[in-house]
Write a protein that holds these residues in place. Sequence first.
Motif, mmCIF file in Angstrom:
data_model
loop_
_atom_site.group_PDB
_atom_site.id
_atom_site.type_symbol
_atom_site.label_atom_id
_atom_site.label_comp_id
_atom_site.label_asym_id
_atom_site.label_seq_id
_atom_site.Cartn_x
_atom_site.Cartn_y
_atom_site.Cartn_z
ATOM 1 N N SER A 87 79.897 15.702 54.343
ATOM 2 C CA SER A 87 79.029 16.510 54.896
ATOM 3 C C SER A 87 77.863 17.133 54.116
ATOM 4 O O SER A 87 78.324 17.668 53.192
ATOM 5 C CB SER A 87 79.973 17.482 55.627
ATOM 6 O OG SER A 87 79.025 18.589 56.246
ATOM 7 N N VAL A 88 76.604 16.768 54.537
ATOM 8 C CA VAL A 88 75.608 17.218 53.705
ATOM 9 C C VAL A 88 75.012 18.759 54.176
ATOM 10 O O VAL A 88 74.112 19.135 53.304
ATOM 11 C CB VAL A 88 74.523 16.317 53.502
ATOM 12 C CG1 VAL A 88 74.992 14.812 52.833
ATOM 13 C CG2 VAL A 88 73.888 15.755 54.811
ATOM 14 N N THR A 89 75.582 19.188 55.234
ATOM 15 C CA THR A 89 75.088 20.424 55.671
ATOM 16 C C THR A 89 76.003 20.788 56.819
ATOM 17 O O THR A 89 76.647 20.129 57.588
ATOM 18 C CB THR A 89 73.465 20.138 56.468
ATOM 19 O OG1 THR A 89 73.260 21.434 56.950
ATOM 20 C CG2 THR A 89 73.583 19.308 57.418
ATOM 21 N N ASP A 90 76.041 22.217 57.063
ATOM 22 C CA ASP A 90 76.825 22.722 58.160
ATOM 23 C C ASP A 90 75.785 22.822 59.489
ATOM 24 O O ASP A 90 76.090 23.329 60.578
ATOM 25 C CB ASP A 90 77.252 24.095 57.828
ATOM 26 C CG ASP A 90 76.166 25.116 57.294
ATOM 27 O OD1 ASP A 90 75.234 24.681 56.979
ATOM 28 O OD2 ASP A 90 76.633 26.261 57.581
ATOM 29 N N ARG A 91 74.389 22.620 59.233
ATOM 30 C CA ARG A 91 73.610 22.948 60.441
ATOM 31 C C ARG A 91 73.428 21.589 61.366
ATOM 32 O O ARG A 91 73.661 20.650 60.875
ATOM 33 C CB ARG A 91 72.254 23.390 59.781
ATOM 34 C CG ARG A 91 72.314 24.658 59.129
ATOM 35 C CD ARG A 91 70.993 24.819 58.193
ATOM 36 N NE ARG A 91 71.533 25.852 57.280
ATOM 37 C CZ ARG A 91 71.105 27.223 57.489
ATOM 38 N NH1 ARG A 91 70.095 27.554 58.630
ATOM 39 N NH2 ARG A 91 71.616 28.078 56.808
ATOM 40 N N CYS A 92 73.073 21.898 62.521
ATOM 41 C CA CYS A 92 72.842 21.153 63.571
ATOM 42 C C CYS A 92 71.729 21.410 64.496
ATOM 43 O O CYS A 92 71.610 22.739 64.781
ATOM 44 C CB CYS A 92 74.281 20.691 64.381
ATOM 45 S SG CYS A 92 74.090 19.175 65.443
ATOM 46 N N PRO A 124 73.223 15.306 59.693
ATOM 47 C CA PRO A 124 72.882 15.095 58.041
ATOM 48 C C PRO A 124 71.257 14.892 57.904
ATOM 49 O O PRO A 124 70.735 15.182 57.166
ATOM 50 C CB PRO A 124 73.476 13.795 57.810
ATOM 51 C CG PRO A 124 74.059 13.105 59.093
ATOM 52 C CD PRO A 124 74.319 14.232 60.130
ATOM 53 N N LEU A 125 70.785 14.578 59.319
ATOM 54 C CA LEU A 125 69.142 14.291 59.132
ATOM 55 C C LEU A 125 68.360 15.602 59.322
ATOM 56 O O LEU A 125 67.177 15.402 59.212
ATOM 57 C CB LEU A 125 68.792 13.115 59.996
ATOM 58 C CG LEU A 125 69.404 11.658 59.912
ATOM 59 C CD1 LEU A 125 69.017 10.758 60.898
ATOM 60 C CD2 LEU A 125 68.862 11.291 58.594
ATOM 61 N N VAL A 126 69.073 16.644 59.727
ATOM 62 C CA VAL A 126 68.271 18.075 59.592
ATOM 63 C C VAL A 126 68.296 18.407 58.219
ATOM 64 O O VAL A 126 67.788 19.561 57.931
ATOM 65 C CB VAL A 126 68.797 18.955 60.716
ATOM 66 C CG1 VAL A 126 68.602 18.459 61.944
ATOM 67 C CG2 VAL A 126 70.262 19.500 60.460
ATOM 68 N N ARG A 127 69.199 18.074 57.193
ATOM 69 C CA ARG A 127 69.337 18.510 55.782
ATOM 70 C C ARG A 127 67.830 18.313 55.201
ATOM 71 O O ARG A 127 67.201 17.240 55.162
ATOM 72 C CB ARG A 127 70.236 17.887 55.032
ATOM 73 C CG ARG A 127 70.439 18.103 53.455
ATOM 74 C CD ARG A 127 70.974 19.437 53.150
ATOM 75 N NE ARG A 127 70.459 20.291 52.080
ATOM 76 C CZ ARG A 127 71.565 20.453 50.932
ATOM 77 N NH1 ARG A 127 72.553 20.329 51.228
ATOM 78 N NH2 ARG A 127 71.110 20.881 49.992
ATOM 79 N N ARG A 128 67.085 19.446 54.805
ATOM 80 C CA ARG A 128 65.924 19.116 54.073
ATOM 81 C C ARG A 128 66.115 18.308 52.851
ATOM 82 O O ARG A 128 66.957 18.591 52.038
ATOM 83 C CB ARG A 128 65.308 20.684 53.792
ATOM 84 C CG ARG A 128 63.831 20.784 53.841
ATOM 85 C CD ARG A 128 63.459 22.279 53.712
ATOM 86 N NE ARG A 128 62.438 22.424 52.673
ATOM 87 C CZ ARG A 128 62.417 23.373 51.780
ATOM 88 N NH1 ARG A 128 63.295 24.266 51.546
ATOM 89 N NH2 ARG A 128 61.353 23.085 50.827
ATOM 90 N N GLY A 129 64.879 17.510 52.649
ATOM 91 C CA GLY A 129 65.096 16.475 51.541
ATOM 92 C C GLY A 129 66.197 15.334 51.648
ATOM 93 O O GLY A 129 66.499 14.756 50.678
#
Length: 389
Positions: free
Chosen positions: A37-42, A90-95
């Motif tokens: 998991s690359v981010t907790d955000r969605c 995953p695609l909202v992770r910056r960079g």
Amino acid sequence: MLDHEQTGTVEFERAATIAPQPLIDPFGRAITYLRVSVTDRCDFRCVYCMSEDMTFLPKADILSLEELDRLCSAFIAKGVRKLRLTGGEPLVRRGIMTLVAALARHLGSGALDELTLTTNGSQLRKYAADLATHGVRRINVSLDTLDAAKFRAVTRWGDLEQVLDGIKAAQNAGLAIKINAVALKGVNEDEFETLTRWAHGEGMDLTFIEVMPLGDVGAGRLDQYLPLSLVRARLAERFTLNEIDYRTGGPARYVRVAETGGRLGFITPLTHNFCESCNRVRVTCTGTLFMCLGQEDAADLRSVLRASEGNDLLYGAIDEAITRKPKGHDFVIDRRHKRPAVARQLCHAVKRRGRTAWAKAQRFVPITPAHRNAPLPTLPVVLSVQTSD
Ligand code: SAM
């Protein structure tokens, strides 16, 4: 500390004095599949997954892109051949493309067979071509309904057209797509046939996922529960479902639909699907390694990553964790008591209830008979699901 998000640079392998050894668990299973998991955000708030009002983790708690790269590379050095990026989204992770581009070197070297991701599709229009350029060949897209109003209701914030547009972009980029649809009582149960015909008509596999009644996401999720046995039985009234051996290393069981020619998968996340051949582990965006989907035992790899520039400590911590990989699941779907059966955070985001609540929610809650009989937890949890092959 280097941060790709700021520098756009990539740092590669770290020194280790010990040669990385393959990961073989106590039951002789080789660990070759890592989900990260690359981010907790969605950017969505699917009703069965998150509450509308979420508190996300402070940036310092989340692994940087460099740390994610280092972690994934360590697992690859130790024999992981399939890597799935997930989230949050995953695609909202910056960079994120910096990470994908960096990880692609392992495809180039032959160390990795597959780099893939599970996405809600909202950002595919923007990223599909780059994903293909960096060696991603197939992706999973989560989509529960083809009805725009329902889609908005299920995701709370999502726009169906944006996702369909993203799917089209991914197809144009040459990516193979599997659609993941959570079966939701009273929501999409009238669409199983439509979804099947649509996905197969578009040349995509489709997998139905049984909703897991875990955690507090603010809605009566038990009301959404629909056993996949029922979904399958209903589909069998419309289609001829022929069992096939097809496996992609994940938990889905597949059939071939004679009328459409397409593949249809069924994932019941909480059942003992293929534990005996389990080759998977997962890491959260905070660097917590879970050795089994259905067990709460975990290892903190973030502190190990941050404690040393070299990889010796990291390899040692991964090796030690794998010695604790259990034989199989220990899930109980506690519908009778209407409470979460597994309280685990994958995304590590929690419904907003203040800092104390957030701090308490960092604890892992083991499943014991006492827990089963305990009152409903007041703290919500973001569940962990193995919904991808
Ligand atoms: N944001 C990405 C996406 O939408 O695919 C990746 C993360 S999402 C948590 C991964 C998958 O978990 C999605 O297919 C989603 O539908 C599924 N999921 C989330 N909550 C679930 C639940 N309670 N039961 C079953 N599947 C769930």
